[in-house]
Design a protein around this motif. Structure first.
Motif, PDB file in Angstrom:
ATOM      1  N   ASP A  61      27.011  39.611  49.004  1.00 32.66           N
ATOM      2  CA  ASP A  61      27.466  39.400  47.624  1.00 32.66           C
ATOM      3  C   ASP A  61      28.113  40.656  47.057  1.00 32.66           C
ATOM      4  O   ASP A  61      29.149  40.593  46.388  1.00 32.66           O
ATOM      5  CB  ASP A  61      26.293  38.977  46.737  1.00 32.66           C
ATOM      6  N   LEU A  62      27.489  41.819  47.320  1.00 30.86           N
ATOM      7  CA  LEU A  62      28.050  43.073  46.831  1.00 30.86           C
ATOM      8  C   LEU A  62      29.410  43.349  47.464  1.00 30.86           C
ATOM      9  O   LEU A  62      30.344  43.806  46.797  1.00 30.86           O
ATOM     10  CB  LEU A  62      27.088  44.226  47.130  1.00 30.86           C
ATOM     11  N   GLU A  63      29.523  43.078  48.768  1.00 28.76           N
ATOM     12  CA  GLU A  63      30.808  43.297  49.445  1.00 28.76           C
ATOM     13  C   GLU A  63      31.878  42.370  48.889  1.00 28.76           C
ATOM     14  O   GLU A  63      33.030  42.777  48.697  1.00 28.76           O
ATOM     15  CB  GLU A  63      30.636  43.080  50.949  1.00 28.76           C
ATOM     16  N   ASN A  64      31.511  41.132  48.624  1.00 25.38           N
ATOM     17  CA  ASN A  64      32.483  40.187  48.055  1.00 25.38           C
ATOM     18  C   ASN A  64      32.937  40.627  46.668  1.00 25.38           C
ATOM     19  O   ASN A  64      34.124  40.532  46.322  1.00 25.38           O
ATOM     20  CB  ASN A  64      31.873  38.787  47.994  1.00 25.38           C
ATOM     21  N   LYS A  65      31.971  41.120  45.862  1.00 19.26           N
ATOM     22  CA  LYS A  65      32.328  41.593  44.527  1.00 19.26           C
ATOM     23  C   LYS A  65      33.248  42.798  44.607  1.00 19.26           C
ATOM     24  O   LYS A  65      34.203  42.924  43.834  1.00 19.26           O
ATOM     25  CB  LYS A  65      31.059  41.934  43.742  1.00 19.26           C
ATOM     26  N   GLU A  66      32.967  43.721  45.546  1.00 22.87           N
ATOM     27  CA  GLU A  66      33.811  44.903  45.694  1.00 22.87           C
ATOM     28  C   GLU A  66      35.206  44.517  46.174  1.00 22.87           C
ATOM     29  O   GLU A  66      36.204  45.064  45.702  1.00 22.87           O
ATOM     30  CB  GLU A  66      33.157  45.885  46.672  1.00 22.87           C
ATOM     31  N   GLN A  67      35.278  43.578  47.115  1.00 20.65           N
ATOM     32  CA  GLN A  67      36.590  43.108  47.579  1.00 20.65           C
ATOM     33  C   GLN A  67      37.369  42.453  46.455  1.00 20.65           C
ATOM     34  O   GLN A  67      38.589  42.653  46.319  1.00 20.65           O
ATOM     35  CB  GLN A  67      36.408  42.130  48.745  1.00 20.65           C
ATOM     36  N   TYR A  68      36.681  41.685  45.629  1.00 18.57           N
ATOM     37  CA  TYR A  68      37.353  41.049  44.495  1.00 18.57           C
ATOM     38  C   TYR A  68      37.854  42.097  43.510  1.00 18.57           C
ATOM     39  O   TYR A  68      38.991  42.022  43.029  1.00 18.57           O
ATOM     40  CB  TYR A  68      36.378  40.102  43.792  1.00 18.57           C
ATOM     41  N   ALA A  69      36.989  43.106  43.219  1.00 17.46           N
ATOM     42  CA  ALA A  69      37.396  44.172  42.293  1.00 17.46           C
ATOM     43  C   ALA A  69      38.563  44.959  42.863  1.00 17.46           C
ATOM     44  O   ALA A  69      39.496  45.329  42.139  1.00 17.46           O
ATOM     45  CB  ALA A  69      36.215  45.090  42.003  1.00 17.46           C
ATOM     46  N   GLN A  70      38.529  45.223  44.175  1.00 17.05           N
ATOM     47  CA  GLN A  70      39.635  45.940  44.806  1.00 17.05           C
ATOM     48  C   GLN A  70      40.923  45.138  44.716  1.00 17.05           C
ATOM     49  O   GLN A  70      42.003  45.689  44.443  1.00 17.05           O
ATOM     50  CB  GLN A  70      39.290  46.224  46.276  1.00 17.05           C
TER      51      GLN A  70
ATOM     52  N   PRO B   6      42.528  49.142  34.543  1.00 15.68           N
ATOM     53  CA  PRO B   6      41.299  48.378  34.288  1.00 15.68           C
ATOM     54  C   PRO B   6      41.238  47.175  35.221  1.00 15.68           C
ATOM     55  O   PRO B   6      42.264  46.570  35.539  1.00 15.68           O
ATOM     56  CB  PRO B   6      41.433  47.964  32.828  1.00 15.68           C
ATOM     57  N   THR B   7      40.061  46.814  35.666  1.00 21.50           N
ATOM     58  CA  THR B   7      39.923  45.698  36.608  1.00 21.50           C
ATOM     59  C   THR B   7      39.957  44.343  35.903  1.00 21.50           C
ATOM     60  O   THR B   7      40.039  43.311  36.568  1.00 21.50           O
ATOM     61  CB  THR B   7      38.607  45.816  37.386  1.00 21.50           C
ATOM     62  N   ASP B   8      39.837  44.336  34.567  1.00 24.30           N
ATOM     63  CA  ASP B   8      39.779  43.062  33.855  1.00 24.30           C
ATOM     64  C   ASP B   8      41.102  42.688  33.210  1.00 24.30           C
ATOM     65  O   ASP B   8      41.154  41.810  32.356  1.00 24.30           O
ATOM     66  CB  ASP B   8      38.688  43.117  32.765  1.00 24.30           C
ATOM     67  N   ARG B   9      42.179  43.370  33.598  1.00 28.71           N
ATOM     68  CA  ARG B   9      43.450  43.056  32.980  1.00 28.71           C
ATOM     69  C   ARG B   9      44.105  41.875  33.677  1.00 28.71           C
ATOM     70  O   ARG B   9      44.045  41.754  34.886  1.00 28.71           O
ATOM     71  CB  ARG B   9      44.397  44.280  33.037  1.00 28.71           C
TER      72      ARG B   9
END
Length: 298
Positions: free
Chosen positions: A130-139, A295-298
């Motif tokens: 889950d953490l890896e998926n979140k990091e990949q999504y953020a990247q 920003p990652t939320d743009r």
């Protein structure tokens, strides 16, 4: 023969030193009784000490979880009246609250113990995934945002005719897009005073920064590795920091940028973009760098 019998008979009764020792013990006892009679007990410290002993030497591992509102020793002997109830209910309460994952319940059953550990490993692997998926999504979000910002900034620079004065770049991790302006365009040698003919260029860069005023912006001064031999600044670190500060203050005042969103620093000669062995390379290293963070939320 009669003399020997007399010597043997003289050893009956207590030895002489015993009387002295008894007197000493009586004196010590009186001394400690006297000390105790003159002493005073601090109730707060006494309660704190009692609680510390109770927590350390409690009858039960989980303390109040088993015996109501506190440890058995901490609450005193009044709980002894319900000791049978506490003992009878200990196992039930432990299973429902404290010992949910107690592996000792599998003692002697290798198959269940192995299954327990396999489940735990699978649970941890799921969390890591889950953490890896979140990091990949953020990247991916950072890459998309940085690429979009890079294109937008390039178009703005073309619109303001800044192409010959600036260079663009992007962080490898897509954390920011940067604009580099040659230091020789903005400042004289060994000076942090902005040139008058460079202010229109800075104002156009300020217009670009204004488009991203809600983002984090950092202004960084850089120099080559040539030592400073004269002027008001003792070394390249001071010079690069002074140039960054002057640039930031000028743009904040001229373009009404939010000071809370502007950082500035001097890196001196520590982050060159080219070789310092040629004049062309040193000219590229002498620069002011504008970083616009993504920003990652743009």
């Amino acid at each position: 023969m009669s003399r020997r019998k007399k010597e043997e008979s003289s050893g009956s009764g207590s030895p002489a030193w015993m009387a002295t020792f008894s007197d000493l013990m009586n004196l010590l006892l009186c001394f400690f009784v006297l000390l105790f009679s003159m002493s005073s007990v601090d109730p707060a410290k006494f309660d704190e000490m009692a609680q510390s002993f109770a927590n350390t030497f409690s009858f039960f591992k989980a303390g109040g979880a088993f015996v109501g509102d506190g440890n058995l020793i901490a609450n005193g002997a009044t709980q002894l009246n319900n000791l049978d109830e506490h003992i009878n209910n200990t196992g039930e309460k432990a299973d429902s609250s404290v010992n949910k994952d107690n592996i000792y319940e599998f003692e002697g059953d290798t198959e269940k113990l192995l299954e327990y550990y396999e489940n735990k490993v699978a649970e941890l692997e799921g969390k890591v995934e889950d953490l890896e998926n979140k990091e990949q999504y953020a990247q991916g979000q950072r890459e998309e945002t940085a690429s979009s910002m890079y294109d937008e900034i390039s178009e703005l620079a073309d619109r303001y005719n800044l192409g010959s004065y600036v260079e663009f770049g992007m962080d490898k991790a897509y954390n920011y897009v940067k604009i580099d302006v040659k230091g020789s365009v903005l400042f004289k040698t060994n000076s942090a005073e902005i040139r008058e003919d460079a202010k229109p260029i800075l104002l156009k860069i300020g217009d670009i920064l204004k488009e991203y005023d809600d983002f984090g912006i950092e202004i960084i001064g850089h120099t080559d590795n040539v030592p400073i031999k004269s002027g008001p600044y003792p070394d390249n670190d001071y010079l690069s920091a002074a140039r960054a500060i002057e640039t930031a203050q000028y743009l904040i005042g001229a373009k009404n940028l939010d000071p809370a969103k502007i950082l500035f620093s001097g890196k001196g000669e520590r982050e060159p973009v080219d070789t310092n062995s040629t004049e062309e390379g040193r000219s590229r290293n002498r620069r002011i760098e504008f970083r616009i963070y993504t920003p990652t939320d743009r």
